[in-house]
Scaffold this motif. Structure first.
Motif, PDB file in Angstrom:
ATOM      1  N   ILE A   1      -2.491   4.535  18.188  1.00 43.55           N
ATOM      2  CA  ILE A   1      -3.086   5.862  18.331  1.00 43.55           C
ATOM      3  C   ILE A   1      -2.183   6.922  17.702  1.00 43.55           C
TER       4      ILE A   1
ATOM      5  N   LYS B   1      -3.816   8.606  14.494  1.00 42.05           N
ATOM      6  CA  LYS B   1      -4.359   9.881  14.990  1.00 42.05           C
ATOM      7  C   LYS B   1      -5.887   9.918  14.817  1.00 42.05           C
TER       8      LYS B   1
ATOM      9  N   HIS C   1      -9.875  10.478  15.009  1.00 41.53           N
ATOM     10  CA  HIS C   1     -10.760  11.610  15.307  1.00 41.53           C
ATOM     11  C   HIS C   1     -11.731  11.261  16.430  1.00 41.53           C
TER      12      HIS C   1
ATOM     13  N   CYS D   1     -13.759  19.227  23.098  1.00 43.08           N
ATOM     14  CA  CYS D   1     -13.551  17.801  22.829  1.00 43.08           C
ATOM     15  C   CYS D   1     -14.613  16.960  23.534  1.00 43.08           C
TER      16      CYS D   1
ATOM     17  N   LEU E   1      -6.464  10.197  26.687  1.00 42.57           N
ATOM     18  CA  LEU E   1      -6.841  10.650  25.342  1.00 42.57           C
ATOM     19  C   LEU E   1      -7.607  11.965  25.398  1.00 42.57           C
TER      20      LEU E   1
ATOM     21  N   GLN F   1      -5.385  14.702  25.740  1.00 39.23           N
ATOM     22  CA  GLN F   1      -4.698  15.003  24.486  1.00 39.23           C
ATOM     23  C   GLN F   1      -5.619  15.641  23.448  1.00 39.23           C
TER      24      GLN F   1
ATOM     25  N   ILE G   1      -8.402  14.147  22.152  1.00 37.25           N
ATOM     26  CA  ILE G   1      -9.021  13.152  21.271  1.00 37.25           C
ATOM     27  C   ILE G   1     -10.394  12.792  21.826  1.00 37.25           C
TER      28      ILE G   1
ATOM     29  N   THR H   1     -13.259  10.889  23.090  1.00 37.80           N
ATOM     30  CA  THR H   1     -13.266   9.490  23.516  1.00 37.80           C
ATOM     31  C   THR H   1     -14.580   9.159  24.196  1.00 37.80           C
TER      32      THR H   1
END
Length: 385
Positions: A149, A153, A155, A194, A233, A236, A238, A240
């Motif tokens: 990960i 990095k 998307h 996100c 995640l 962070q 990201i 998911t």
């Protein structure tokens, strides 16, 4: 993409060498070997028992998508669907894949817990749940995933799992054949930008799935646990998506559910490849009913046990015998179960129930293979179709 097209693609590209619930490292090794002549496959680490963990890379687009399956070794349905997907993406005569591979680069870990897969268990070799090890990273498998990960990095992250037969799509008599979750990134379960992105993608997948399994798509509870990989995640930033492959009627081998997971994977990847996803269409995610626990594998209804009128719930436990998963029926609950449903139901009509061996009492936790209603004999053993 319409359902007829998806059905046609699945029929053509289904990986026939994989079937059933037990998928171990030995099952996917020849497939990885064959794919290595077409695409990049790299060993990215080893398990706690020193079994190789591989990552498959395909595509050359700017959007980076990361997938991992069998983080829990006994959750193999999504692994089968990933190899179905890889057959699509590696066929040089298939033009459908071009838009996806031009827009996206896919990184796929087909089996994150090879030791868990080998022994058919949720836990790894050290009996640790890898999906509760995201923060401390005490296990080699957790470090392997975390390092990847950090390196790529992504998307978008696809966290692929399987779920038990107990789940229903809402408090209904419909099983949750496929479930999704946009994991929360904080205790408040904030609907961040996100999360809106992943909610929009899930809503798109649900639109397709409702055409083939109407009312059988569920939404997982988004309670926050920072030790879970998806929640970490999301925390962070990201995007998911958690997939849960669940039960379809009579499909204890999960080979029908596998097809619907494939539809969802193709739909989501195609949508990501061709769409600038803003998250503006996230609200339809909340139209998906939240999973409830309304099912048992079998309910024996309306029987007389020890002079009382009761219902009896049976649940199958999964036990690996050789290379085959056996389903062992056990009594789970004896009560009034009118608010529950059985994937199979036997109506007792107020007949007295006896274990086949009438000297053995029917109580919770007992293994029950056969029983009698008055003098009529019934089998509880799973008949696979």
């Amino acid at each position: 993409m319409n359902v007829n097209t998806l059905q046609s693609i699945f029929t053509k590209y289904k990986e026939d060498s994989l079937s059933g619930r037990y998928i171990s490292p030995e099952y996917i090794a020849p497939l990885l070997n064959e794919l290595s002549s077409k695409i990049e496959i790299k060993q990215i680490g080893t398990s706690e028992n020193n079994v190789p963990i591989h990552c498959i890379k395909i595509g050359h687009g700017a959007k980076k998508l990361l997938f991992w399956s069998q983080m829990h070794g006994n959750e193999s349905t999504t692994t089968k669907a990933l190899f179905d997907l890889l057959n699509v993406l590696t066929d040089p005569l298939n033009n459908f894949k071009n838009d996806i591979l031009n827009a996206c680069t896919l990184f796929i870990i087909p089996m994150l817990s090879p030791d868990g897969a080998k022994f058919y268990t949720r836990l790894n070799y050290n009996k640790v749940d890898l999906n509760r090890d995201a923060q401390h990273k005490t296990q080699k498998e957790s470090v392997v995933l975390s390092d990847l990960i950090n390196e790529i990095k992504p998307h978008f992250a696809f966290n692929l799992h399987g779920q038990r037969t107990i789940f229903s799509a809402g408090e209904t008599n419909q099983p949750a054949t496929v479930s999704f979750l946009s994991p929360a990134g904080d205790k408040e379960r904030s609907v961040t930008s996100c999360r809106k992105v992943t909610m929009e993608i899930i809503a798109e997948m649900n639109t397709i799935l409702q055409k083939v399994i109407p009312n059988r798509v569920g939404r997982y509870d988004d309670g926050f646990n920072i030790n879970c990989v998806g929640d970490t995640l999301a925390n962070q930033g990201i995007p998911t998506i958690l997939f849960e492959a669940g039960h379809h009627p009579h499909d204890y081998e999960r080979d029908i559910t596998r097809e619907y997971i494939f539809y969802a994977l193709i739909t989501s990847i195609n949508y990501i490849a061709k769409t600038k996803i803003t998250g503006e269409r996230y609200k339809n995610y909340f139209l998906i009913p939240e999973n409830a626990k309304c099912f048992y594998d079998l309910i024996i209804r309306d029987v007389i046990l020890d002079g009382k009128n009761v219902d009896i719930a049976i649940q199958y436990t999964e036990e690996l015998v050789g290379n085959t998963v056996k389903f062992i029926p056990k009594v789970i609950k004896i009560d009034d179960l009118k608010k529950n449903y059985g994937h199979r139901e036997i109506i007792g009509k107020k007949r007295a129930i006896y274990n086949e061996n009438v000297t053995v009492e029917i109580v919770p936790e007992i293994e029950l293979l056969k029983f009698r209603l008055d003098s009529e004999l019934f089998s509880v053993e799973l008949v696979k179709r």
